[in-house]
Design an enzyme around this catalytic site. Sequence first.
Site, mmCIF file in Angstrom:
data_model
loop_
_atom_site.group_PDB
_atom_site.id
_atom_site.type_symbol
_atom_site.label_atom_id
_atom_site.label_comp_id
_atom_site.label_asym_id
_atom_site.label_seq_id
_atom_site.Cartn_x
_atom_site.Cartn_y
_atom_site.Cartn_z
ATOM 1 C CB SER A 107 0.924 5.797 -53.171
ATOM 2 O OG SER A 107 0.918 7.081 -52.601
ATOM 3 C CE1 TYR A 130 -3.950 10.101 -49.394
ATOM 4 C CE2 TYR A 130 -1.676 9.986 -50.123
ATOM 5 C CZ TYR A 130 -2.688 9.588 -49.268
ATOM 6 O OH TYR A 130 -2.417 8.671 -48.285
ATOM 7 C CB THR A 156 -6.923 7.881 -50.153
ATOM 8 O OG1 THR A 156 -6.371 6.714 -50.767
ATOM 9 C CG2 THR A 156 -6.710 7.810 -48.651
ATOM 10 C CE LYS A 252 -5.949 2.572 -48.577
ATOM 11 N NZ LYS A 252 -5.456 3.771 -47.907
ATOM 12 C CG HIS A 276 -4.380 6.127 -44.084
ATOM 13 N ND1 HIS A 276 -4.974 6.789 -45.131
ATOM 14 C CD2 HIS A 276 -3.054 6.171 -44.343
ATOM 15 C CE1 HIS A 276 -4.049 7.209 -45.970
ATOM 16 N NE2 HIS A 276 -2.876 6.844 -45.520
HETATM 17 C C1 LIG Z 1 4.191 3.394 -44.990
HETATM 18 C C2 LIG Z 1 2.759 3.586 -45.399
HETATM 19 C C3 LIG Z 1 2.456 4.540 -46.361
HETATM 20 C C4 LIG Z 1 1.141 4.687 -46.795
HETATM 21 N N1 LIG Z 1 0.862 5.558 -47.810
HETATM 22 C C5 LIG Z 1 -0.402 5.611 -48.301
HETATM 23 C C6 LIG Z 1 -0.678 6.390 -49.446
HETATM 24 O O1 LIG Z 1 0.199 7.010 -50.034
HETATM 25 N N2 LIG Z 1 -1.952 6.425 -49.891
HETATM 26 C C7 LIG Z 1 -2.971 5.733 -49.268
HETATM 27 O O2 LIG Z 1 -4.126 5.798 -49.699
HETATM 28 N N3 LIG Z 1 -2.713 4.971 -48.184
HETATM 29 C C8 LIG Z 1 -1.464 4.886 -47.709
HETATM 30 N N4 LIG Z 1 -1.190 4.069 -46.646
HETATM 31 C C9 LIG Z 1 -2.264 3.263 -46.060
HETATM 32 C C10 LIG Z 1 -2.362 1.909 -46.774
HETATM 33 O O3 LIG Z 1 -2.871 2.081 -48.074
HETATM 34 C C11 LIG Z 1 -3.287 0.945 -46.017
HETATM 35 O O4 LIG Z 1 -4.514 1.582 -45.777
HETATM 36 C C12 LIG Z 1 -2.669 0.479 -44.704
HETATM 37 O O5 LIG Z 1 -1.300 0.225 -44.842
HETATM 38 C C13 LIG Z 1 -3.371 -0.779 -44.223
HETATM 39 O O6 LIG Z 1 -2.885 -1.170 -42.993
HETATM 40 P P1 LIG Z 1 -1.754 -2.290 -42.767
HETATM 41 O O7 LIG Z 1 -0.464 -1.629 -43.060
HETATM 42 O O8 LIG Z 1 -1.929 -2.649 -41.337
HETATM 43 O O9 LIG Z 1 -2.041 -3.427 -43.734
HETATM 44 C C14 LIG Z 1 0.116 3.906 -46.205
HETATM 45 C C15 LIG Z 1 0.446 2.964 -45.236
HETATM 46 C C16 LIG Z 1 1.756 2.790 -44.840
HETATM 47 C C17 LIG Z 1 2.070 1.744 -43.816
#
Ligand SMILES: Cc1cc2nc3c(=O)[nH]c(=O)nc-3n(C[C@H](O)[C@H](O)[C@H](O)COP(=O)(O)O)c2cc1C
Length: 387
Positions: A107, A130, A156, A252, A276
């Site tokens: 990320s 981002y 994203t 995404k 997300h």
């Molecule tokens: C703690 C956390 C931080 C996240 N940070 C980002 C991020 O920095 N960039 C991003 O594109 N998605 C981020 N996401 C979303 C994840 O990439 C992903 O879409 C999501 O975790 C999928 O759902 P799940 O946790 O139920 O598998 C984050 C998700 C979580 C749980």
Amino acid sequence: MPVITNIADLKRLHKCRTPKMFYDYAESGSYTEQTFRENTEDFAQIRLNQRVAVDMTGRSTKSQMLGQDVAMPVALAPVGLTGMQRADGEIKAAKAAEKFGVPYTLSTMSICSIEDVAENTSAPFWFQIYTLTDDDYNKRVLERARAAGCSALVITVDLQLLGQRHKDLKNGLSAPPKFTLPVLLDLATKWRWGIEMLQTKRRFFGNIVGHVDSAGDPSSLASWTAEKFDQSLNWDRIKQLMDMWGGKVILKGILTTEDAEMAAATGADAIVVSNHGGRQLDGALSSIRVLPSIVSAVGDKTEVWLDSGIRSGQDVLKALALGAKGVMIGRAYVNGLGAMGEAGVTTALEVIQKELDTSMALCGERRIDQLGRHDVLVPQGFFDTYS
Ligand SMILES: Cc1cc2nc3c(=O)[nH]c(=O)nc-3n(C[C@H](O)[C@H](O)[C@H](O)COP(=O)(O)O)c2cc1C
């Protein structure tokens, strides 16, 4: 040593071993958390179709994502602040993914930098961007990702601003944490986390601090995001960014057929059907509910993947059977990391692969590319409940 048999076991250990503010950061959704809850509840409504007396020898979960061989079609999603769940968390997760044979996505909001991860791994990883209002930063970060050998860019598209997670504000989420009395009391029971953190120098946003002119205070995520993230991001800007990158691109955060058509028209190599993890638009539908319509719309133009709500190999099977060519997991591997570091991420991947393999066999399937609609049973009207 506790016996780990599923992702829920890792989640329990994650909670015990990680400061409350970071566990809550991972295990929350935005606002009422309706979408966060429904991501998993909707998977649970779908059933698997048992078949018997099918030769189940010679099975494999191997597949491809973006033309890359993978041990199973499950990539590690980009997760901000992973290096606060456990010291050097991004490096640990990337190493586990590399050894297992699945892709890792770093990320923008990681603690370990692009260079840190590249120096400590040998397989190319993916970088998630981002876009910030500072265009020079955007260009420079792409150059850094290219120099580090990143093999794909994940853009994203569902976070130009941050959906509010109440707990993050109440906990005073910051990286590194500010040592208030409640934080110190919490840390007293999480001493292993503290000792490991003292031994690393990676405690700040490694891709941001020192790389953004007038970086402000990124330690306070919510206000910094509001100030620096590029709210003007639109399809033209996305296309510019793709041209600037010049390599493989994954978009995404797509939830509707209209946006999927727009994404496919940009020439994206893959799209991720995602809300997300329920962290952005509370009230949005679960990813699994919208997947089949998006596959019908653009599945012949681009690879369609899914994330949000996957907690088991059975969930992976359901997503693949409903048309996804691959999936991403977020919390499932973060639970592993918070529980047991690199070994915990490996355990999470092993658990998911074993569940996927066993469930495939019991559905009478031996290969990923043979999975299809015939493997799942879906409640009447499930995909048409909302219009
Ligand atoms: C703690 C956390 C931080 C996240 N940070 C980002 C991020 O920095 N960039 C991003 O594109 N998605 C981020 N996401 C979303 C994840 O990439 C992903 O879409 C999501 O975790 C999928 O759902 P799940 O946790 O139920 O598998 C984050 C998700 C979580 C749980």
